[in-house]
Design an enzyme around this catalytic site. Structure first.
Site, PDB file in Angstrom:
ATOM      1  N   SER A  14      34.425  38.596  44.238  1.00  0.00           N
ATOM      2  CA  SER A  14      35.703  38.141  44.777  1.00  0.00           C
ATOM      3  C   SER A  14      36.021  38.839  46.098  1.00  0.00           C
ATOM      4  CB  SER A  14      36.817  38.443  43.765  1.00  0.00           C
ATOM      5  OG  SER A  14      38.080  38.234  44.359  1.00  0.00           O
ATOM      6  N   SER A  16      39.123  38.974  47.166  1.00  0.00           N
ATOM      7  CA  SER A  16      40.534  39.364  47.074  1.00  0.00           C
ATOM      8  C   SER A  16      40.772  40.846  47.369  1.00  0.00           C
ATOM      9  CB  SER A  16      41.104  38.998  45.701  1.00  0.00           C
ATOM     10  OG  SER A  16      41.144  37.600  45.556  1.00  0.00           O
ATOM     11  N   THR A  59      42.990  33.988  38.055  1.00  0.00           N
ATOM     12  CA  THR A  59      42.025  32.933  38.359  1.00  0.00           C
ATOM     13  C   THR A  59      41.471  32.362  37.061  1.00  0.00           C
ATOM     14  OG1 THR A  59      40.135  32.360  39.753  1.00  0.00           O
ATOM     15  CG2 THR A  59      40.038  34.499  38.655  1.00  0.00           C
ATOM     16  N   LYS A  63      44.954  30.406  34.408  1.00  0.00           N
ATOM     17  CA  LYS A  63      46.108  30.000  35.213  1.00  0.00           C
ATOM     18  C   LYS A  63      47.232  29.317  34.416  1.00  0.00           C
ATOM     19  CE  LYS A  63      43.902  29.632  39.732  1.00  0.00           C
ATOM     20  NZ  LYS A  63      43.714  28.806  40.925  1.00  0.00           N
ATOM     21  N   GLY A 125      41.368  19.568  38.334  1.00  0.00           N
ATOM     22  CA  GLY A 125      41.637  20.868  37.729  1.00  0.00           C
ATOM     23  C   GLY A 125      42.891  21.516  38.287  1.00  0.00           C
ATOM     24  N   GLY A 126      42.997  22.839  38.095  1.00  0.00           N
ATOM     25  CA  GLY A 126      44.187  23.584  38.508  1.00  0.00           C
ATOM     26  C   GLY A 126      44.455  23.506  39.998  1.00  0.00           C
ATOM     27  N   ALA A 127      43.401  23.625  40.810  1.00  0.00           N
ATOM     28  CA  ALA A 127      43.582  23.566  42.265  1.00  0.00           C
ATOM     29  C   ALA A 127      44.081  22.181  42.681  1.00  0.00           C
ATOM     30  CB  ALA A 127      42.265  23.882  42.971  1.00  0.00           C
ATOM     31  N   GLY A 232      38.031  26.178  53.454  1.00  0.00           N
ATOM     32  CA  GLY A 232      38.938  26.846  52.529  1.00  0.00           C
ATOM     33  C   GLY A 232      39.319  28.276  52.876  1.00  0.00           C
TER      34      GLY A 232
END
Length: 273
Positions: A14, A16, A59, A63, A125-127, A232
């Site tokens: 990740s 992040s 993630t 979620k 999906g979630g996105a 992205g």
């Protein structure tokens, strides 16, 4: 030092921690961002409270699991039905969806106008749900969700989002903006595209939520056919910045966002930071 982090099942490489720790250091804020791999959804709040974490991102696959457990859910997270950002303050838990804000900021950054436009969303999906709510709030003329699981997903999606159209990949007619929210083309399977060149030719703008690689096969084909392309990286950075703003009660300026986007692009290319 205040503790923050990312919660998920398998977090791999990740980016992040790189982004958040850079912000904390650059703005001289108290904070350390770490990865928290958790196997059981029932342990999330208990584990993070025990470690004195005051804010965290969420993630896959968690979620949607905390919706009933938090004290407060923001309006955009309620509409989406997913949370990827939690703030803990005075023993209370607050949930938000920073993907929603990150996506809108990405559109602003790249001057992509949504109002009165026909928008196709690849994936369900979630996105995709964050994108659908953002497109709706921005006044899209038409939102078409494209899914391979049309039989199982259509009823659920139509129940949640009243004004969308749900189609299979074979039924893509064409529009103005095409957004990929699927993982097709993500590292390490970088040679794949969720749609063919023929389908891409039916649109003016191609947006890929994938950031690794920054130049996906989907975007390469789009660029080859003259479409405006957005990767992205911008959404990744902007959703992270929104998290820091909510946790710290600050406003991050545009210059730092651009600096972070350049930092992430360099990291993805394997260049020295």
């Amino acid at each position: 030092m205040s503790k923050y982090g990312l919660v998920g099942k398998k977090l791999g490489h990740s980016l992040s921690p790189l982004i958040h720790n850079y912000v904390f250091q650059k703005l001289n804020l108290s904070g350390e961002y770490s990865l928290y791999e958790i196997e059981n959804e029932k342990d999330i709040l208990k584990k993070l409270r025990a470690e004195d974490v005051v804010g965290f991102n969420i993630t896959i696959p968690y979620k949607e699991v905390l919706l009933e457990e938090l004290d407060y859910i923001s309006e955009e997270a309620k509409k989406i039905g997913a949370i990827n950002l939690v703030r803990i303050e005075d023993g209370k838990t607050y949930g938000y969806n920073s993907d929603y804000f990150g996506f809108i900021k990405m559109l602003e950054e790249h001057s992509v106008e949504i109002s009165k436009k026909s928008c196709y969303v690849l994936g369900s999906g979630g996105a995709a749900k964050s994108v659908i709510v953002a497109l709706n709030d921005l006044g899209a003329k038409e939102i078409v969700v494209v899914t391979r699981d049309i039989e199982s997903k259509k009823a659920e999606l139509k129940r949640k989002f009243k004004n969308i159209i749900v189609v299979s990949y074979e039924d893509i007619i064409g529009g103005e903006i095409l957004i990929n929210t699927t993982p097709v083309g993500m590292y390490p399977n970088t040679l794949n595209s969720p749609v063919t060149e023929d389908i891409l030719k039916r649109f003016d703008v191609a947006i890929d939520l994938i950031y690794n690689p920054a130049d996906t096969e989907f975007l390469k084909l789009a660029k080859k056919n003259g479409l405006k392309c957005v990767n992205g990286v911008s959404m990744l950075v902007n959703q992270a910045i929104k998290s820091d703003e909510i946790w710290k009660g600050i406003k991050v300026d545009r210059a730092l966002v651009e600096e972070l986007e350049e930092l992430v692009e360099k990291e993805l290319r394997g260049e020295k930071l």
